[in-house]
Design an enzyme around this catalytic site. Structure first.
Site, PDB file in Angstrom:
ATOM      1  N   HIS A 268       0.873  -1.203   0.000  1.00  0.00           N
ATOM      2  CA  HIS A 268       0.000   0.000   0.000  1.00  0.00           C
ATOM      3  C   HIS A 268       0.898   1.237   0.000  1.00  0.00           C
ATOM      4  O   HIS A 268       1.757   1.354  -0.865  1.00  0.00           O
ATOM      5  CB  HIS A 268      -0.929  -0.102   1.209  1.00  0.00           C
ATOM      6  CG  HIS A 268      -2.089   0.843   1.234  1.00  0.00           C
ATOM      7  ND1 HIS A 268      -2.436   1.696   0.221  1.00  0.00           N
ATOM      8  CD2 HIS A 268      -3.006   1.077   2.222  1.00  0.00           C
ATOM      9  CE1 HIS A 268      -3.506   2.390   0.567  1.00  0.00           C
ATOM     10  NE2 HIS A 268      -3.884   2.039   1.783  1.00  0.00           N
ATOM     11  N   HIS A 307      -2.161  -2.077  -9.707  1.00  0.00           N
ATOM     12  CA  HIS A 307      -3.180  -1.470  -8.848  1.00  0.00           C
ATOM     13  C   HIS A 307      -4.435  -2.340  -8.894  1.00  0.00           C
ATOM     14  O   HIS A 307      -4.755  -2.909  -9.928  1.00  0.00           O
ATOM     15  CB  HIS A 307      -3.511  -0.055  -9.351  1.00  0.00           C
ATOM     16  CG  HIS A 307      -4.161   0.791  -8.310  1.00  0.00           C
ATOM     17  ND1 HIS A 307      -5.509   0.739  -8.052  1.00  0.00           N
ATOM     18  CD2 HIS A 307      -3.635   1.674  -7.438  1.00  0.00           C
ATOM     19  CE1 HIS A 307      -5.794   1.578  -7.084  1.00  0.00           C
ATOM     20  NE2 HIS A 307      -4.679   2.159  -6.685  1.00  0.00           N
ATOM     21  N   ASP A 363       2.809   5.545  -6.396  1.00  0.00           N
ATOM     22  CA  ASP A 363       4.046   5.417  -5.613  1.00  0.00           C
ATOM     23  C   ASP A 363       5.299   5.328  -6.464  1.00  0.00           C
ATOM     24  O   ASP A 363       6.409   5.358  -5.930  1.00  0.00           O
ATOM     25  CB  ASP A 363       3.949   4.164  -4.721  1.00  0.00           C
ATOM     26  CG  ASP A 363       2.944   4.373  -3.605  1.00  0.00           C
ATOM     27  OD1 ASP A 363       2.091   3.488  -3.404  1.00  0.00           O
ATOM     28  OD2 ASP A 363       2.987   5.437  -2.968  1.00  0.00           O
TER      29      ASP A 363
HETATM   30  C1  SDX Z   1      -1.397   2.197  -3.301  1.00  0.00           C
HETATM   31  O1  SDX Z   1      -6.115   0.751  -3.422  1.00  0.00           O
HETATM   32  C2  SDX Z   1      -5.642   1.927  -3.602  1.00  0.00           C
HETATM   33  O2  SDX Z   1      -6.282   2.808  -4.102  1.00  0.00           O
HETATM   34  C3  SDX Z   1      -4.214   2.123  -3.112  1.00  0.00           C
HETATM   35  C4  SDX Z   1      -3.555   3.468  -3.457  1.00  0.00           C
HETATM   36  C5  SDX Z   1      -4.215   4.602  -2.726  1.00  0.00           C
HETATM   37  O3  SDX Z   1      -4.106   5.741  -3.206  1.00  0.00           O
HETATM   38  O4  SDX Z   1      -4.751   4.384  -1.601  1.00  0.00           O
HETATM   39  O5  SDX Z   1      -3.640   3.680  -4.853  1.00  0.00           O
HETATM   40  C6  SDX Z   1      -2.082   3.482  -3.034  1.00  0.00           C
HETATM   41  O6  SDX Z   1      -1.370   1.359  -2.438  1.00  0.00           O
HETATM   42  C7  SDX Z   1      -0.810   1.955  -4.666  1.00  0.00           C
HETATM   43  C8  SDX Z   1      -0.211   0.507  -4.824  1.00  0.00           C
HETATM   44  C9  SDX Z   1       1.201   0.525  -4.249  1.00  0.00           C
HETATM   45  N1  SDX Z   1       1.711  -0.852  -4.160  1.00  0.00           N
HETATM   46  C10 SDX Z   1       2.712  -1.262  -4.990  1.00  0.00           C
HETATM   47  O7  SDX Z   1       3.205  -0.586  -5.888  1.00  0.00           O
HETATM   48  C11 SDX Z   1       3.217  -2.662  -4.684  1.00  0.00           C
HETATM   49  C12 SDX Z   1       3.365  -3.438  -5.984  1.00  0.00           C
HETATM   50  N2  SDX Z   1       2.021  -3.688  -6.521  1.00  0.00           N
HETATM   51  C13 SDX Z   1       1.399  -4.949  -6.217  1.00  0.00           C
HETATM   52  O8  SDX Z   1       1.713  -5.493  -4.983  1.00  0.00           O
HETATM   53  C14 SDX Z   1      -0.059  -5.023  -6.670  1.00  0.00           C
HETATM   54  O9  SDX Z   1      -0.117  -4.519  -7.940  1.00  0.00           O
HETATM   55  C15 SDX Z   1      -1.132  -4.367  -5.815  1.00  0.00           C
HETATM   56  C16 SDX Z   1      -1.061  -4.803  -4.403  1.00  0.00           C
HETATM   57  C17 SDX Z   1      -1.022  -2.892  -5.896  1.00  0.00           C
HETATM   58  C18 SDX Z   1      -2.471  -4.819  -6.402  1.00  0.00           C
HETATM   59  O10 SDX Z   1      -2.528  -6.168  -6.248  1.00  0.00           O
HETATM   60  P1  SDX Z   1      -3.820  -7.035  -6.669  1.00  0.00           P
HETATM   61  O11 SDX Z   1      -4.883  -6.166  -7.237  1.00  0.00           O
HETATM   62  O12 SDX Z   1      -4.174  -7.888  -5.518  1.00  0.00           O
HETATM   63  O13 SDX Z   1      -3.310  -7.877  -7.866  1.00  0.00           O
HETATM   64  P2  SDX Z   1      -2.572  -9.246  -7.725  1.00  0.00           P
HETATM   65  O14 SDX Z   1      -1.534  -9.165  -6.652  1.00  0.00           O
HETATM   66  O15 SDX Z   1      -3.596 -10.329  -7.663  1.00  0.00           O
HETATM   67  O16 SDX Z   1      -1.784  -9.333  -9.120  1.00  0.00           O
HETATM   68  C19 SDX Z   1      -2.417  -9.799 -10.300  1.00  0.00           C
HETATM   69  C20 SDX Z   1      -1.271 -10.377 -11.112  1.00  0.00           C
HETATM   70  C21 SDX Z   1      -0.457 -11.420 -10.356  1.00  0.00           C
HETATM   71  O17 SDX Z   1       0.175 -12.242 -11.338  1.00  0.00           O
HETATM   72  P3  SDX Z   1      -0.451 -13.741 -11.622  1.00  0.00           P
HETATM   73  O18 SDX Z   1      -0.598 -14.393 -10.267  1.00  0.00           O
HETATM   74  O19 SDX Z   1      -1.790 -13.453 -12.279  1.00  0.00           O
HETATM   75  O20 SDX Z   1       0.549 -14.382 -12.525  1.00  0.00           O
HETATM   76  O21 SDX Z   1      -0.325  -9.322 -11.419  1.00  0.00           O
HETATM   77  C22 SDX Z   1       0.916  -9.596 -10.792  1.00  0.00           C
HETATM   78  C23 SDX Z   1       0.636 -10.618  -9.688  1.00  0.00           C
HETATM   79  O22 SDX Z   1       1.795 -11.393  -9.441  1.00  0.00           O
HETATM   80  N3  SDX Z   1       1.383  -8.342 -10.225  1.00  0.00           N
HETATM   81  C24 SDX Z   1       2.629  -7.914 -10.325  1.00  0.00           C
HETATM   82  C25 SDX Z   1       2.625  -6.659  -9.698  1.00  0.00           C
HETATM   83  N4  SDX Z   1       1.398  -6.376  -9.248  1.00  0.00           N
HETATM   84  C26 SDX Z   1       0.628  -7.432  -9.572  1.00  0.00           C
HETATM   85  N5  SDX Z   1       3.734  -8.476 -10.872  1.00  0.00           N
HETATM   86  C27 SDX Z   1       4.849  -7.742 -10.796  1.00  0.00           C
HETATM   87  N6  SDX Z   1       4.935  -6.527 -10.234  1.00  0.00           N
HETATM   88  C28 SDX Z   1       3.838  -5.952  -9.667  1.00  0.00           C
HETATM   89  N7  SDX Z   1       3.928  -4.750  -9.100  1.00  0.00           N
END
Ligand code: SDX
Length: 431
Positions: A268, A307, A363
């Site tokens: 997050h 996201h 971020d």
């Molecule tokens: C914020 O919700 C909000 O609005 C949050 C926010 C706000 O203003 O409050 O916008 C602020 O928290 C932004 C997000 C910051 N976090 C990161 O940058 C961390 C990296 N991102 C990931 O951890 C992820 O993208 C999330 C947590 C942000 C979202 O995760 P989801 O929606 O649960 O998606 P998921 O983990 O199920 O991923 C779907 C697929 C997976 O691959 P498969 O299992 O389908 O093969 O996408 C991949 C994930 O492995 N994936 C990524 C990735 N994010 C998702 N692979 C590589 N790098 C990434 N960053």
């Protein structure tokens, strides 16, 4: 004419049920009538991480993840970032309308006169080790504010709510600055009520022996824009915590501390600090392709990418990138920007990220600006929490005032043991 809603046939009983739509949803409670008999609890929904569950009605923030749209109370984030100040936007989030000149002046006066901290808070902060993480200090200190204002528990009194809202929006920059100064062993700088919200924050961070701190207007404006971009984001993880803790009628100080705790996680708001660690680990542009191959092979995540809602470019990331150019004209370009731009360029062309609709989020670039402005990476999530306090409070007040809301208490699917008897110790074999 087509019927509205769903017609559900329960194949166990051949019974048919009519379930009406509700604004693009069905009410989960309407499923409870689907039973196999009078002793059956009825049907529930199962939705880990609330991937497909609306928890509330809200009029505060609108996001269209596919189109990359973000609006606060109907105003596009691009227009708010260009034309407004952060405190103007905080008023909009809380009151639902942009303020006129008189309303803004009253709002600013009320918040400005709540920037000071009770002196006991300084002694509280002194209890932390010199190297305590500023976000952990921020969370603890916000919670500790509750001890100064016991009347804050009267959450159904609108006037009391408003006073705590002034206190929290006014004091979070002071707490943030004090955590920063604590880490450096510098004396705390008291708020200067002559200065605007962002200028005063820079004053409390960076004033040394000079009589009056002079903030660089370009950096102060850039920080104000970053505060606007981070102010709210509908039902994100930390907003959900704010609503859930607030639903038990806990006071807004401990609820805000809980929301900040949720924000501190690396998935997050903690991601902005992780992005800088990732860029430092990559070290140079030429090592970006190998790093990305590692991510695709499952070695971690590309921090600052992806996201839950945005399946397009996060509009905030675009504005932050534009703001970076103005900051670098003052601070000099952060060389880490080149690595970030190369990461983005390669990722946006790579099928692995395209297929998963992974784009830079808020971020990805924010830490690069913050570092150029002189902030250490361990302050980045604190910088996220300051403006998001206004959003959390808007979500909290909307929840407290919503007649449909009550204490949040989800159900579960029990997967544990059936009933069994306790075996006396003497008969229990060492497992
Ligand atoms: C914020 O919700 C909000 O609005 C949050 C926010 C706000 O203003 O409050 O916008 C602020 O928290 C932004 C997000 C910051 N976090 C990161 O940058 C961390 C990296 N991102 C990931 O951890 C992820 O993208 C999330 C947590 C942000 C979202 O995760 P989801 O929606 O649960 O998606 P998921 O983990 O199920 O991923 C779907 C697929 C997976 O691959 P498969 O299992 O389908 O093969 O996408 C991949 C994930 O492995 N994936 C990524 C990735 N994010 C998702 N692979 C590589 N790098 C990434 N960053």
């Amino acid at each position: 004419m087509k019927k509205d809603g769903l017609t559900i046939v329960d194949n166990r009983t051949d019974e048919t049920y009519e379930v009406p739509f509700h604004k693009g949803t069905i009410r989960a409670m309407d499923l409870r009538k689907i039973k196999t008999g009078p002793d059956d609890f009825g049907l529930m929904t199962y939705d880990p991480a609330f991937m497909n569950t609306a928890s509330c009605h809200s009029a505060i923030t609108y996001i269209d993840g596919d189109k990359g749209i973000l609006r606060y109370r109907g105003y596009p984030i691009e227009q708010l970032a260009e034309h407004c100040t952060f405190l103007e936007v905080a008023y909009l989030l809380l009151e639902g309308e942009l303020p006129n000149q008189a309303q803004l002046k009253t709002w600013i006066d009320n918040i400005t006169h709540h920037t000071m901290l009770h002196e006991s808070t300084k002694h509280f902060l002194e209890g932390f080790r010199y190297d305590a993480h500023p976000m952990a200090m921020f969370i603890s200190t916000v919670a500790a504010l509750a001890t100064n204002y016991p009347e804050a528990r009267h959450v159904h009194d609108a006037e009391t709510r408003r006073l705590q809202i002034y206190r929290l929006i006014g004091k979070v920059p002071t707490i943030a600055a004090y955590t920063y100064r604590h880490g450096l062993g510098f004396p705390y700088v008291y708020p200067d009520n002559d200065l605007g919200y962002s200028e005063n924050f820079l004053n409390m961070l960076w004033k040394m022996a000079e009589a009056k701190y002079q903030a660089n207007p370009v950096l102060a404006r850039a920080l104000d824009i970053l505060f606007i971009l981070h102010a709210d984001h509908e039902q994100n993880c930390s907003a959900n915590v704010m609503r859930s803790v607030g639903s038990s009628q806990a006071d807004p100080f401990v609820a805000t501390a809980a929301a900040a705790a949720a924000l501190s996680g690396p998935l997050h708001g903690g991601a902005n600090e992780e992005v800088l660690k990732m860029i430092d680990e990559i070290g140079s542009k030429d090592r970006v392709p190998a790093y990305i191959e590692g991510i695709k092979a499952g070695k971690g995540k590309l921090m600052g990418f992806g996201h839950r809602v945005y399946k397009n470019y996060d509009p905030r990331a675009r504005i932050i990138k534009e703001t970076a150019e103005r900051v670098f004209e003052i601070t000099g370009k952060n060389p880490k920007l080149d690595i970030a731009l190369e990461l983005e360029r390669i990722a946006l062309e790579d099928e692995y990220f395209i297929k998963r609709k992974l784009y830079p989020n808020v971020d990805f670039y924010s830490g690069i600006i913050y570092q150029a402005m002189g902030f250490n990476p361990d302050m980045f999530t604190v910088l996220f929490a300051i403006p998001r306090t206004a959003g959390w409070l808007a979500q909290w007040e909307e929840m407290v005032s919503d007649p449909e809301q009550k204490i949040a208490r989800p159900r579960q699917i029990y997967t544990g043991h059936e009933e069994r008897k306790v075996v006396p110790m003497a008969e229990r074999e060492a497992k």
